[in-house]
Design a protein around this motif. Structure first.
Motif, PDB file in Angstrom:
ATOM      1  N   SER A  12      24.485  62.110  55.216  1.00 51.88           N
ATOM      2  CA  SER A  12      23.994  61.687  56.523  1.00 51.88           C
ATOM      3  C   SER A  12      24.572  60.338  56.931  1.00 51.88           C
ATOM      4  N   LEU A  13      25.327  59.716  56.026  1.00 51.98           N
ATOM      5  CA  LEU A  13      25.917  58.418  56.327  1.00 51.98           C
ATOM      6  C   LEU A  13      27.284  58.596  56.971  1.00 51.98           C
ATOM      7  N   VAL A  14      27.509  57.863  58.032  1.00 50.75           N
ATOM      8  CA  VAL A  14      28.798  57.919  58.694  1.00 50.75           C
ATOM      9  C   VAL A  14      29.793  57.045  57.956  1.00 50.75           C
ATOM     10  N   ALA A  15      29.333  55.890  57.520  1.00 51.91           N
ATOM     11  CA  ALA A  15      30.181  54.937  56.806  1.00 51.91           C
ATOM     12  C   ALA A  15      29.286  54.112  55.901  1.00 51.91           C
ATOM     13  N   SER A  16      29.890  53.194  55.172  1.00 47.92           N
ATOM     14  CA  SER A  16      29.081  52.318  54.334  1.00 47.92           C
ATOM     15  C   SER A  16      29.612  50.906  54.437  1.00 47.92           C
ATOM     16  N   GLY A  17      28.848  49.970  53.918  1.00 40.57           N
ATOM     17  CA  GLY A  17      29.231  48.572  53.959  1.00 40.57           C
ATOM     18  C   GLY A  17      28.204  47.747  54.698  1.00 40.57           C
ATOM     19  N   PRO A  18      28.270  46.415  54.544  1.00 44.17           N
ATOM     20  CA  PRO A  18      27.265  45.540  55.143  1.00 44.17           C
ATOM     21  C   PRO A  18      27.133  45.687  56.655  1.00 44.17           C
ATOM     22  N   ALA A  19      28.254  45.831  57.377  1.00 43.65           N
ATOM     23  CA  ALA A  19      28.164  45.930  58.842  1.00 43.65           C
ATOM     24  C   ALA A  19      27.461  47.218  59.253  1.00 43.65           C
ATOM     25  N   THR A  20      27.821  48.319  58.618  1.00 44.25           N
ATOM     26  CA  THR A  20      27.165  49.587  58.919  1.00 44.25           C
ATOM     27  C   THR A  20      25.697  49.523  58.513  1.00 44.25           C
ATOM     28  N   GLY A  21      25.437  48.951  57.362  1.00 42.22           N
ATOM     29  CA  GLY A  21      24.052  48.807  56.911  1.00 42.22           C
ATOM     30  C   GLY A  21      23.245  47.986  57.892  1.00 42.22           C
ATOM     31  N   ALA A  22      23.822  46.914  58.401  1.00 48.26           N
ATOM     32  CA  ALA A  22      23.123  46.071  59.371  1.00 48.26           C
ATOM     33  C   ALA A  22      22.821  46.846  60.647  1.00 48.26           C
ATOM     34  N   ALA A  23      23.750  47.677  61.086  1.00 52.78           N
ATOM     35  CA  ALA A  23      23.518  48.482  62.289  1.00 52.78           C
ATOM     36  C   ALA A  23      22.379  49.483  62.046  1.00 52.78           C
ATOM     37  N   PHE A  24      22.395  50.125  60.880  1.00 51.74           N
ATOM     38  CA  PHE A  24      21.314  51.054  60.540  1.00 51.74           C
ATOM     39  C   PHE A  24      19.979  50.319  60.458  1.00 51.74           C
ATOM     40  N   HIS A  25      20.011  49.130  59.837  1.00 46.41           N
ATOM     41  CA  HIS A  25      18.779  48.355  59.701  1.00 46.41           C
ATOM     42  C   HIS A  25      18.222  47.987  61.076  1.00 46.41           C
ATOM     43  N   LEU A  26      19.082  47.575  61.979  1.00 46.66           N
ATOM     44  CA  LEU A  26      18.650  47.234  63.330  1.00 46.66           C
ATOM     45  C   LEU A  26      18.015  48.431  64.027  1.00 46.66           C
ATOM     46  N   ARG A  27      18.574  49.608  63.847  1.00 46.84           N
ATOM     47  CA  ARG A  27      17.975  50.810  64.452  1.00 46.84           C
ATOM     48  C   ARG A  27      16.608  51.078  63.835  1.00 46.84           C
ATOM     49  N   GLY A  28      16.460  50.804  62.547  1.00 45.19           N
ATOM     50  CA  GLY A  28      15.156  50.947  61.904  1.00 45.19           C
ATOM     51  C   GLY A  28      14.144  49.975  62.472  1.00 45.19           C
ATOM     52  N   VAL A  29      14.567  48.728  62.681  1.00 45.33           N
ATOM     53  CA  VAL A  29      13.676  47.724  63.271  1.00 45.33           C
ATOM     54  C   VAL A  29      13.245  48.163  64.670  1.00 45.33           C
ATOM     55  N   GLU A  30      14.188  48.665  65.455  1.00 47.36           N
ATOM     56  CA  GLU A  30      13.859  49.134  66.805  1.00 47.36           C
ATOM     57  C   GLU A  30      12.852  50.285  66.753  1.00 47.36           C
ATOM     58  N   ALA A  31      13.044  51.218  65.844  1.00 47.03           N
ATOM     59  CA  ALA A  31      12.106  52.337  65.706  1.00 47.03           C
ATOM     60  C   ALA A  31      10.729  51.831  65.261  1.00 47.03           C
ATOM     61  N   ALA A  32      10.710  50.854  64.351  1.00 44.98           N
ATOM     62  CA  ALA A  32       9.438  50.301  63.885  1.00 44.98           C
ATOM     63  C   ALA A  32       8.697  49.610  65.031  1.00 44.98           C
ATOM     64  N   ARG A  33       9.413  48.916  65.878  1.00 48.44           N
ATOM     65  CA  ARG A  33       8.767  48.263  67.029  1.00 48.44           C
ATOM     66  C   ARG A  33       8.097  49.270  67.952  1.00 48.44           C
ATOM     67  N   ARG A  34       8.628  50.498  67.981  1.00 49.17           N
ATOM     68  CA  ARG A  34       8.023  51.571  68.787  1.00 49.17           C
ATOM     69  C   ARG A  34       6.991  52.368  67.982  1.00 49.17           C
ATOM     70  N   ALA A  35       6.722  51.922  66.736  1.00 46.84           N
ATOM     71  CA  ALA A  35       5.801  52.604  65.822  1.00 46.84           C
ATOM     72  C   ALA A  35       6.253  54.035  65.525  1.00 46.84           C
ATOM     73  N   GLU A  36       7.551  54.249  65.516  1.00 42.55           N
ATOM     74  CA  GLU A  36       8.134  55.531  65.131  1.00 42.55           C
ATOM     75  C   GLU A  36       8.511  55.429  63.654  1.00 42.55           C
ATOM     76  N   TRP A  37       7.483  55.568  62.816  1.00 39.72           N
ATOM     77  CA  TRP A  37       7.626  55.218  61.400  1.00 39.72           C
ATOM     78  C   TRP A  37       8.555  56.139  60.639  1.00 39.72           C
ATOM     79  N   ARG A  38       8.530  57.435  60.928  1.00 41.46           N
ATOM     80  CA  ARG A  38       9.430  58.371  60.222  1.00 41.46           C
ATOM     81  C   ARG A  38      10.878  57.987  60.526  1.00 41.46           C
ATOM     82  N   SER A  39      11.189  57.768  61.800  1.00 38.56           N
ATOM     83  CA  SER A  39      12.536  57.380  62.190  1.00 38.56           C
ATOM     84  C   SER A  39      12.913  56.039  61.563  1.00 38.56           C
ATOM     85  N   ALA A  40      11.993  55.082  61.603  1.00 38.41           N
ATOM     86  CA  ALA A  40      12.256  53.767  61.007  1.00 38.41           C
ATOM     87  C   ALA A  40      12.586  53.917  59.527  1.00 38.41           C
TER      88      ALA A  40
END
Length: 186
Positions: A12-40
């Protein structure tokens, strides 16, 4: 019961590395702010898989699991961070809370105390008082709650917890005093 929180599938990973991880993490934070816990949780798991050196991101995954009520997974993730970063108060407090929620009050106490030594937290203090009460260490629980009331006098939670504790102990005058305090705060 909610599905178990876990790592993302490698495919399910498109790529790996700190930059990609940071982008994924940011999307998780955004989902958490919307209380979309499964997505987060899914985004945080992807972030960790892409950049495993970012140990603290597992705190976010654990928090998402906890928000879904999956305390077993939350405990596993918080414990992992706590083992890698023993001074991290979020991991210690989160692991303590997860252990408490899983009925492991005696083990939870040490982690909650460790978290409080590093950073003050009303939520950790309240959970510690509950864990101490569950172990019938009522005087210690009262001390923890009294300190919480001193630190955060404008918060109603310590007064309510003290009222309930003293009522359960048959200390009705003290219970009444804290019920009145709670009413005055709210």
């Amino acid at each position: 019961a909610p599905p178990e929180c876990g790592p993302a599938r490698p495919d399910s990973l498109v790529a790996s590395g700190p930059a990609t991880g940071a982008a994924f993490h940011l999307r998780g934070v955004e989902a958490a702010r919307r209380a979309e816990w499964r997505s987060a949780a899914e985004w945080f798991a992807r972030a960790i898989a892409a950049a495993p050196e970012k140990a603290k991101w597992a705190n976010d995954l654990a928090a998402a699991c906890a928000a879904m009520g999956d305390w077993k997974s939350a405990a596993r993730h918080f414990r992992g961070v706590s083992e890698k970063l023993p001074d991290d108060p979020v991991a210690a407090g989160g692991y303590g809370r997860a252990l408490f929620e899983l009925g492991e009050s005696a083990e939870a106490i040490g982690y909650l105390e460790r978290a409080l030594r590093t950073r003050e937290s009303l939520a950790v203090r309240l959970t510690l008082a509950n864990a101490l009460s569950a172990q019938q260490r009522l005087n210690e629980a009262a001390e923890i709650l009294e300190r919480a009331a001193e630190i955060e006098p404008a918060r109603v939670e310590p007064a309510l917890a003290l009222a309930a504790l003293y009522f359960a102990c048959g200390e009705l005058d003290l219970a009444r005093r804290y019920w009145e305090t709670a009413l005055n705060i709210s």
